[in-house]
Design a protein around this motif. Structure first.
Motif, PDB file in Angstrom:
ATOM      1  N   ILE A   1       0.808  -1.229   0.127  1.00 39.48           N
ATOM      2  CA  ILE A   1      -0.088   0.010   0.052  1.00 39.48           C
ATOM      3  C   ILE A   1       0.908   1.247  -0.105  1.00 39.48           C
ATOM      4  CG2 ILE A   1      -1.796  -1.080   0.993  1.00 39.48           C
ATOM      5  CD1 ILE A   1      -0.820   0.406   3.762  1.00 39.48           C
ATOM      6  N   SER A   2       0.351   2.421  -0.434  1.00 40.05           N
ATOM      7  CA  SER A   2       1.059   3.544  -0.371  1.00 40.05           C
ATOM      8  C   SER A   2       1.072   4.091   0.995  1.00 40.05           C
ATOM      9  CB  SER A   2       0.397   4.656  -1.330  1.00 40.05           C
ATOM     10  OG  SER A   2       0.925   5.829  -1.022  1.00 40.05           O
ATOM     11  N   VAL A   3       2.008   4.778   1.350  1.00 37.18           N
ATOM     12  CA  VAL A   3       2.242   5.400   2.792  1.00 37.18           C
ATOM     13  C   VAL A   3       1.164   6.697   3.013  1.00 37.18           C
ATOM     14  CG1 VAL A   3       3.858   7.338   2.206  1.00 37.18           C
ATOM     15  CG2 VAL A   3       3.890   6.261   4.472  1.00 37.18           C
ATOM     16  N   SER A   4       0.800   6.999   1.838  1.00 40.91           N
ATOM     17  CA  SER A   4      -0.347   7.867   2.134  1.00 40.91           C
ATOM     18  C   SER A   4      -1.600   7.463   2.651  1.00 40.91           C
ATOM     19  CB  SER A   4      -0.739   8.713   0.694  1.00 40.91           C
ATOM     20  OG  SER A   4      -0.852   7.630  -0.182  1.00 40.91           O
ATOM     21  N   GLU A   5      -1.944   6.109   2.312  1.00 43.56           N
ATOM     22  CA  GLU A   5      -2.981   5.404   2.842  1.00 43.56           C
ATOM     23  C   GLU A   5      -2.822   5.140   4.397  1.00 43.56           C
ATOM     24  OE1 GLU A   5      -4.252   1.909   0.299  1.00 43.56           O
ATOM     25  OE2 GLU A   5      -3.136   2.818  -1.345  1.00 43.56           O
ATOM     26  N   VAL A   6      -1.657   5.056   4.760  1.00 38.44           N
ATOM     27  CA  VAL A   6      -1.711   4.807   6.348  1.00 38.44           C
ATOM     28  C   VAL A   6      -2.027   5.860   6.990  1.00 38.44           C
ATOM     29  CG1 VAL A   6       0.294   4.507   8.119  1.00 38.44           C
ATOM     30  CG2 VAL A   6       0.438   3.351   6.004  1.00 38.44           C
ATOM     31  N   GLY A   7      -1.954   7.244   6.423  1.00 38.49           N
ATOM     32  CA  GLY A   7      -2.592   8.195   7.112  1.00 38.49           C
ATOM     33  C   GLY A   7      -1.388   9.110   7.717  1.00 38.49           C
ATOM     34  N   GLU A   8      -1.419  10.442   7.825  1.00 37.21           N
ATOM     35  CA  GLU A   8      -0.446  11.160   8.366  1.00 37.21           C
ATOM     36  C   GLU A   8      -0.416  10.904  10.048  1.00 37.21           C
ATOM     37  OE1 GLU A   8       0.708  16.069   8.573  1.00 37.21           O
ATOM     38  OE2 GLU A   8      -1.154  15.549   7.957  1.00 37.21           O
ATOM     39  N   TYR A   9       0.700  10.756  10.162  1.00 41.83           N
ATOM     40  CA  TYR A   9       1.128  10.579  11.519  1.00 41.83           C
ATOM     41  C   TYR A   9       1.417  11.773  12.539  1.00 41.83           C
ATOM     42  CZ  TYR A   9       3.348   8.545  16.071  1.00 41.83           C
ATOM     43  OH  TYR A   9       3.585   8.360  17.247  1.00 41.83           O
ATOM     44  N   ILE A  10       0.947  11.948  13.465  1.00 45.31           N
ATOM     45  CA  ILE A  10       1.042  13.077  14.270  1.00 45.31           C
ATOM     46  C   ILE A  10       1.691  12.844  15.531  1.00 45.31           C
ATOM     47  CG2 ILE A  10       0.350  15.248  15.629  1.00 45.31           C
ATOM     48  CD1 ILE A  10      -1.948  15.424  13.434  1.00 45.31           C
ATOM     49  N   PRO A  11       2.890  13.192  16.046  1.00 45.56           N
ATOM     50  CA  PRO A  11       3.299  12.369  17.270  1.00 45.56           C
ATOM     51  C   PRO A  11       2.685  12.954  18.450  1.00 45.56           C
ATOM     52  CG  PRO A  11       5.344  13.151  16.118  1.00 45.56           C
ATOM     53  CD  PRO A  11       3.861  13.832  15.288  1.00 45.56           C
ATOM     54  N   GLU A  12       2.613  12.042  19.434  1.00 41.65           N
ATOM     55  CA  GLU A  12       2.008  12.481  20.754  1.00 41.65           C
ATOM     56  C   GLU A  12       2.151  13.880  21.389  1.00 41.65           C
ATOM     57  OE1 GLU A  12       2.329   9.262  23.511  1.00 41.65           O
ATOM     58  OE2 GLU A  12       1.133   7.771  22.581  1.00 41.65           O
ATOM     59  N   TYR A  13       3.799  13.964  21.119  1.00 39.01           N
ATOM     60  CA  TYR A  13       4.228  15.266  21.903  1.00 39.01           C
ATOM     61  C   TYR A  13       3.806  16.430  20.812  1.00 39.01           C
ATOM     62  CZ  TYR A  13       8.035  15.271  18.437  1.00 39.01           C
ATOM     63  OH  TYR A  13       8.860  15.208  17.279  1.00 39.01           O
ATOM     64  N   GLU A  14       3.540  16.288  19.879  1.00 41.47           N
ATOM     65  CA  GLU A  14       3.112  17.356  18.862  1.00 41.47           C
ATOM     66  C   GLU A  14       1.458  17.562  19.214  1.00 41.47           C
ATOM     67  OE1 GLU A  14       3.777  17.155  14.525  1.00 41.47           O
ATOM     68  OE2 GLU A  14       5.896  17.463  14.968  1.00 41.47           O
TER      69      GLU A  14
END
Length: 843
Positions: free
Chosen positions: A577-590
């Motif tokens: 799958i494309s990494v765009s399908e994984v969804g944007e990851y937002i770190p917990e600290y952000e």
């Protein structure tokens, strides 16, 4: 994604591997000379040999390590410029060997970094076994008991039996040099006197020397054997028996220009010391930056704890596991309880420090990479989220293998151009992997932990921090190449060269150029794959084409393990799958930072709203001068004040109503009830009497506020025509009236419950007459309860004294209020413990 550039890189990678194989005979230490016998085979050979030397190895500890005699290679290379490593191995020159040390078991309590140190501490005999499996060196420790004893009195007969029958050298190919020993059978006078039991003596050393005959090849050029005469007295069945024989002081089968002592020269030791000071000093600087920046990111909250702790645990366990297994299979039999404990603590502390270094390096790199939006960061995030079958992950792996092949070719080419050769240097112990039976596990432990250390700290962090400090990318890239080359020379290279420190820096700077380019154009995943491919490829070279399956399987198995990620890379690129399908990851600290910013913004809005609910400027009317202020101890507070003028039908001011409210608690917890109470007051205070207002609003406050919340309020209405002031107090601080220079509290009638304590409270008003020149003060408890640095409170008794000390007659209400404000701020060192509110009325 794979494109034209990708296929060009793949071709370059294949070309790099091809160039290595073309240059291998010239640069690879193990070209035409893989390790032929395993450690276990060598130890079995020594164990079977020891009875022929007059003792058994069962009662002795044994250490077996692989040695690379690079000083001998350098000497040969200097004398014969056309002699390459492949020729040296084909000619069976002793450029590598197994070193076997026999010594006293469980006697040492020290830590050792070299086998020579252990030999000096606990060793009895040191053997070297050639790559062909023959003994080429024996050396006794002069200060320790020599267990060897060959019975007999004929020196030459014993020598011939040892060398031909046991060590398997054909003396017909040699010419005996020292004729003094040719037909000599030593008589009793030859043996030292006073030796009994199992003793021996080094007072009389008898050296025998053979030189290879002309025209003979394929065998050492000279053989030396040094024996010591020994007399043993043995008691058997009550009968004392004397035995005559010899102990072996040393043996050496030497090739051309080969010294007996393989230890490095003093100049080489000095060069190594300079190397240590220079490069480990630079590594220390890098570690300081990583620890400081990583710690700062932790305090800022910019850390993914699960990732950092995982990396810390994996690196620490990997390093400790490797070192523990190495010591277990080498030094541990020689160590006593203290030595084993010291070894455990030393290895554990080393692993923990390096693990902490790696985790802080990752924390620092990730924070910088997010701010710079580096490539493949989204792929790294996907991997952390356990999304492995991702197209971009496959692309990164394929590109990594391409760059790995390029690194292999550059390493071989630069080594060839420098006139040096490649060495195995997998640890501080030199070439340690062959000494560990489970090599397939330890090779991968070493390669993966080293890959993460080098790529995260010495490539990713160095490039990212320079890119953060330097605006121009090309300048940051050039400096990163130089620094990365230096740092790789120090730590984590696993493959060394025979060159000087400066030659090594040049070679590894060439590798750093490829790594930094891969970091800039592709990302960290590609860099890690490239470095892993490169080091694993070189680490398995000593095992290729070995005639021993026990040795050769390591090369084949590791080759399969190395190819599997490449195959997986192509498959995941094609079908993942494309990494765009994984969804944007937002770190917990952000998320925490964003939430904190939202809260701060909301608090700022609440602060502005709260101040807007209070009067922006005081009312003006003839005969009065009024001014108030509110100082919250936090961004928002639980205090509230207001003053309103009531006008008659003709628009003339008839009354001034003033109120101060104080809600228990702080910040938003107190601010909301204060706002609610302010609304109730505003709806009534302009026209109604203070006691009626407090009585009527007490019931809704009771029903709509938390029962643990206390709201105190003082309400004063000054009639400008009658000069009468009505004051009602709901549990608030008593007002103060200053008249004729004397400030006194005004007592109001009971009940004085805070608002909302009950549904039916009938508050009463106190009526006082106001005269011209009077000063009237309403305040919250933030004034008397202000605390200084010593923990002392300002105190209620001091409030009237403060008012008396102020020239209320000549100062305006605003100036009086500011003087009170400065007093409380200075007293509390500008650290308010509670909200402070003041209303000053001057008549």
């Amino acid at each position: 994604m794979l494109n034209t550039r990708s296929y060009i890189l793949l071709l370059c990678g294949i070309g790099g591997i091809i160039s290595y194989f073309l240059l291998r005979p010239y640069v690879e230490y193990y070209a035409s000379g893989p390790i032929k016998n395993s450690k276990s085979t060598t130890e079995q050979y020594i164990t079977e040999m020891t009875p022929a030397l007059g003792f058994s190895s069962d009662s002795l500890a044994m250490l077996t390590v692989r040695k690379q005699h690079q000083n001998y290679v350098k000497r040969l290379d200097t004398l014969y410029s056309d002699l390459i490593p492949a020729d040296m191995n084909n000619k069976k020159l002793h450029i590598q060997s197994w070193q076997v040390i026999l010594g006293a078991p469980q006697q040492s309590n020290g830590m050792f970094s070299t086998s020579e140190q252990l030999f000096n501490s606990s060793g009895r005999l040191m053997f070297h076994v050639s790559n062909d499996g023959r003994i080429i060196r024996i050396k006794e420790h002069a200060d320790h008991h020599n267990p060897t004893f060959i019975k007999g009195d004929s020196l030459l007969k014993i020598a011939n039996t040892l060398i031909e029958d046991k060590f398997e050298y054909n003396l017909d190919d040699y010419r005996f040099i020292d004729v003094a020993y040719e037909d000599t059978s030593f008589i009793l006078d030859t043996y030292p006197s006073g030796v009994n039991g199992n003793g021996n003596s080094n007072d009389t050393e008898l050296e025998l020397y053979w030189k290879r005959k002309k025209g003979t090849t394929g065998t050492p050029s000279e053989i030396t054997l040094t024996l010591n005469p020994v007399v043993r007295e043995i008691q058997e069945g009550g009968i004392l028996r004397t035995e005559f024989g010899y102990s072996i002081a040393s043996f050496a089968a030497l090739n051309e220009h080969e010294n007996f002592d393989w230890e490095p020269s003093q100049s080489k030791q000095d060069e190594d010391l300079s190397f240590t000071y220079l490069l480990f000093g630079s590594l220390f600087v890098l570690a300081i930056f990583i620890f400081s920046i990583g710690t700062r990111n932790i305090f800022k909250g910019k850390v993914e704890w699960r990732r950092a702790l995982f990396l810390f645990a994996v690196i620490a366990l990997g390093l400790y596991g490797w070192r523990a297994m190495y010591f277990m299979y080498t030094y541990n039999p020689f160590l006593n309880g203290v030595g084993l404990f010291s070894s455990f603590i030393n290895n554990l502390l080393f692993a923990l420090v390096v693990g902490l270094y790696a985790s802080l390096a990752y924390i620092s790199w990730e924070a910088l990479a997010r701010s710079q939006q580096q490539k493949q960061l989204d792929v790294v995030d996907a991997l952390w989220q356990r999304y492995f079958f991702v197209s971009e992950t496959g692309s990164g792996l394929v590109h990594g293998f391409a760059f790995g092949g390029i690194l292999i070719g550059i390493m071989a080419s630069l080594t060839y151009l420098s006139g040096e050769f490649l060495l195995q240097a997998d640890s501080q112990f030199g070439f340690a992997e062959p000494s560990i039976p489970i090599r397939l596990l330890t090779i991968n432990l070493s390669s993966w932990t080293t890959t993460w250390l080098v790529c995260i700290a010495q490539v990713g962090f160095v490039y990212s921090i320079l890119n953060h400090w330097i605006d121009r990318d090309w300048v940051a890239g050039l400096i990163a190449i130089l620094l990365t080359g230096i740092f790789i020379t120090v730590l984590g290279r696993l493959i060394g060269t025979s060159g000087t420190v400066f030659q090594d820096i040049i070679i590894y700077t060439g590798l750093a150029t490829v790594l930094i380019y891969a970091m800039m154009e592709f990302g960290l995943l590609t860099v890690c794959t490239a470095w892993w491919t490169y080091i694993v490829f070189y680490m398995v070279q000593p095992y290729w084409q070995s005639p021993s399956f026990e040795v050769a399987y390591v090369g084949w198995a590791q080759f399969i393990l190395m190819i599997l990620p490449l195959i997986y890379g192509f498959i995941s690129y094609r079908y993942g799958i494309s990494v765009s399908e994984v969804g944007e990851y937002i770190p917990e600290y952000e998320e925490r930072i964003a939430k904190h910013l939202r809260v701060e913004k909301e608090i700022e809005i609440a602060r502005e709203s709260q101040f807007k609910l209070m009067p922006l400027k005081p009312p003006k009317a003839d005969g009065i001068d009024v001014y108030g202020f509110f100082m919250p101890s936090f961004e928002v507070g639980g205090d509230y004040f207001d003053y309103l003028l009531t006008e008659d039908k003709s628009g003339v001011a008839s009354a001034l109503t003033m109120s101060v409210v104080d809600v228990s608690g702080k910040a938003m917890q107190a601010a909301m009830p204060a706002v609610f109470t302010s609304g109730l007051l505003l709806s009534r205070m302009k026209h109604d009497c203070p006691d009626e207002v407090l009585t009527d609003i007490s019931e809704p406050i009771f029903h709509r506020t938390d029962k643990r919340t206390f709201i105190t309020c003082v309400l004063a209405r000054y009639d400008l025509r009658t000069k009468q002031m009505a004051i009602a107090n709901a549990g608030h601080c008593r007002p103060i009236l200053k008249r004729n220079g004397i400030a006194e509290y005004i007592h109001t009638p009971k009940p004085s419950y805070p608002l909302g304590m009950a549904t039916d409270v009938k508050y009463q008003s106190e009526i006082i007459s106001i005269k011209k020149g009077d000063f009237f003060l309403l305040y919250s408890d933030g004034l008397p309860e202000a605390v200084n640095e010593k923990g002392e409170r300002f105190g209620f008794d001091q409030v009237p004294r403060l008012i008396e000390s102020i020239d209320t007659e000549n100062l305006t209400a605003n100036e009086i209020a500011q003087k009170i404000k400065r007093t409380v701020q200075k007293f509390s060192n500008y650290q308010l413990v509670d909200d402070t509110t003041i209303i000053c009325l001057k008549v």
